[in-house]
Design an enzyme around this catalytic site. Structure first.
Site, PDB file in Angstrom:
ATOM      1  N   ASP A   1       0.788  -1.233   0.000  1.00 44.89           N
ATOM      2  CA  ASP A   1       0.000   0.000   0.000  1.00 44.89           C
ATOM      3  C   ASP A   1       0.821   1.285   0.000  1.00 44.89           C
ATOM      4  O   ASP A   1       0.260   2.379   0.023  1.00 44.89           O
ATOM      5  CB  ASP A   1      -0.951   0.008   1.207  1.00 44.89           C
ATOM      6  CG  ASP A   1      -2.016  -1.058   1.083  1.00 44.89           C
ATOM      7  OD1 ASP A   1      -2.576  -1.190  -0.012  1.00 44.89           O
ATOM      8  OD2 ASP A   1      -2.264  -1.767   2.067  1.00 44.89           O
TER       9      ASP A   1
ATOM     10  N   ASP B   1      -5.748  -5.224  -5.901  1.00 42.86           N
ATOM     11  CA  ASP B   1      -5.499  -3.852  -5.437  1.00 42.86           C
ATOM     12  C   ASP B   1      -4.055  -3.409  -5.701  1.00 42.86           C
ATOM     13  O   ASP B   1      -3.772  -2.227  -5.892  1.00 42.86           O
ATOM     14  CB  ASP B   1      -5.750  -3.719  -3.928  1.00 42.86           C
ATOM     15  CG  ASP B   1      -6.891  -4.567  -3.395  1.00 42.86           C
ATOM     16  OD1 ASP B   1      -7.169  -5.614  -3.995  1.00 42.86           O
ATOM     17  OD2 ASP B   1      -7.481  -4.209  -2.378  1.00 42.86           O
TER      18      ASP B   1
END
Ligand code: GLY
Length: 387
Positions: free
Chosen positions: A111, A169
């Site tokens: 992330d 993602d």
């Protein structure tokens, strides 16, 4: 008046009317001033080491700066500054971005892109201050170190029950590598991003253009252990935000690399999504959710899709497709600007959008405002304004 002049006058008036209608469709100025007010409210509820996470039971829920979403509020401040031109918003964006300068305090998984691009990435683009380069470089170095040449992908999560999990993602975070590759002249980072995207293209997608949430690899030989969901309804279902990450991720990778197969993949995802968004421009949390939960929306998935469709419309080589993508982007954005989703001034702790779904199967963050919904929503507004 001769016929030629009359025709061109009529044409001019028609174009002006169409352009006025287009401007009216999405109230850009209203959203911009709402965003200034909401960001101001939200910032007052934060401390030096916290970021907004969601709003539940009448209160803003905050996270620390390690949380994977910590970059989105600085990013919302930057877009709000760009939309409104207000200096106070620039100050706020700088202050919020500064909270994430130390990469060792960030998530420690894939992330890093979500955290660093909307904060230091945007701060560098807006100010040119080389202070931010150190953060961008450190984050890219850490992200690239997650790459396995054997599996041809980066590991998304540490410390889970998986061997070498890669979630769809992760496509979003490749932009940190492609941009850092250009900034610091490190071609390997771009190569890693391209290889990760190609492996994902081969292994994450189904025949119909939809994708799995997670593929677990054997790091010894790169073979696939399992394909499954974590946040979706079922292993074989189409979790809405996962499809949104896929659409956005491959569109972005085509913009960054000009590799044709990424554009083709983005258009395959678009072909899967368009019929499913007909009549429901803001998607359910999972396109295959059962009857008892299909009514639950995910505004965040809608926001990501809208922003991605705006960009895909500018990249596709087919003019009819460009029109379809743009129409979908506007339809979804228009719905998000409606009574149901858009917060009123002072509501929900300063968030912009209501009705997102974080993790339905775990019963976490269901039907709440979320920072990434706001970030991609305001990015979609920005892209609409700059059409
Ligand atoms: N990256 C986590 C999510 O989409 O919920």
């Amino acid at each position: 008046m001769n016929t030629k002049i009359l025709l061109s006058l009529l044409l001019g008036t028609a174009c002006l009317m169409a352009s006025c209608r287009n401007q009216e469709m999405i109230p850009v100025d209203e959203i911009s001033s709402l965003a200034v007010k909401q960001c101001t409210i939200m910032e007052q509820l934060l401390t030096e080491d916290t970021m907004p996470r969601n709003f539940q039971n009448g209160e803003l829920v905050r996270s620390d700066t390690h949380w994977w979403c910590s970059g989105f509020f600085p990013g919302v401040c930057w877009y709000t500054y760009k939309l409104s031109g207000e200096e106070a918003m620039k100050e706020m964006a700088l202050k919020e971005s500064a909270k994430l300068l130390d990469v060792s305090g960030l998530s420690g998984d894939h992330d890093l892109g979500f955290q660093v691009l909307p904060s230091s990435g945007e701060a560098y683009a807006e100010t040119g201050d080389t202070l931010y380069l150190k953060t961008i470089r450190a984050a890219a170095t850490e992200l690239a170190a997650r790459f396995s040449p054997v599996a041809g992908v980066m590991k998304s999560w540490n410390g889970h029950k998986f061997s070498f999990p890669v979630i769809i993602d992760n496509m979003m975070n490749l932009e940190l590598l492609t941009r850092a590759s250009k900034l610091f002249d490190v071609p390997e980072w771009k190569e890693i991003a391209i290889t990760h995207a190609r492996t994902t293209m081969r292994n994450h997608f189904r025949e119909d253009g939809s994708c799995y949430h997670l593929v677990d690899y054997n790091p010894e030989d790169g073979s696939i252990i399992r394909k499954q969901t974590v946040q979706g309804y079922a292993d074989e279902s189409a979790w809405a935000r996962g499809q949104a990450w896929a659409l956005y991720g491959f569109t972005m990778m085509y913009r960054e690399t000009q590799e044709e197969d990424f554009l083709q993949q983005a258009e395959k995802v678009a072909a899967f999504l368009l019929p499913r968004l007909e009549g429901r421009p803001v998607p359910p949390w999972d396109f295959d959710a059962p009857e008892e939960s299909i009514a639950q929306d995910d505004a965040s998935a809608g926001a990501v899709m809208s922003s991605a469709f705006f960009e895909l419309a500018t990249l596709t080589k087919d003019s009819a497709s460009a029109e379809r993508y743009k129409a979908q982007a506007v339809a979804t954005l228009k719905a998000l600007c409606g009574e149901k989703y858009l917060a009123k001034e002072g509501e929900v702790g300063g968030f912009l959008l209501k009705h997102s779904t974080g993790h339905y199967p775990a019963g976490k963050e269901v039907d709440v405002p979320l920072t990434y919904a706001d970030y991609y929503f305001i990015e979609a507004i920005w892209r609409y304004k700059n059409l």
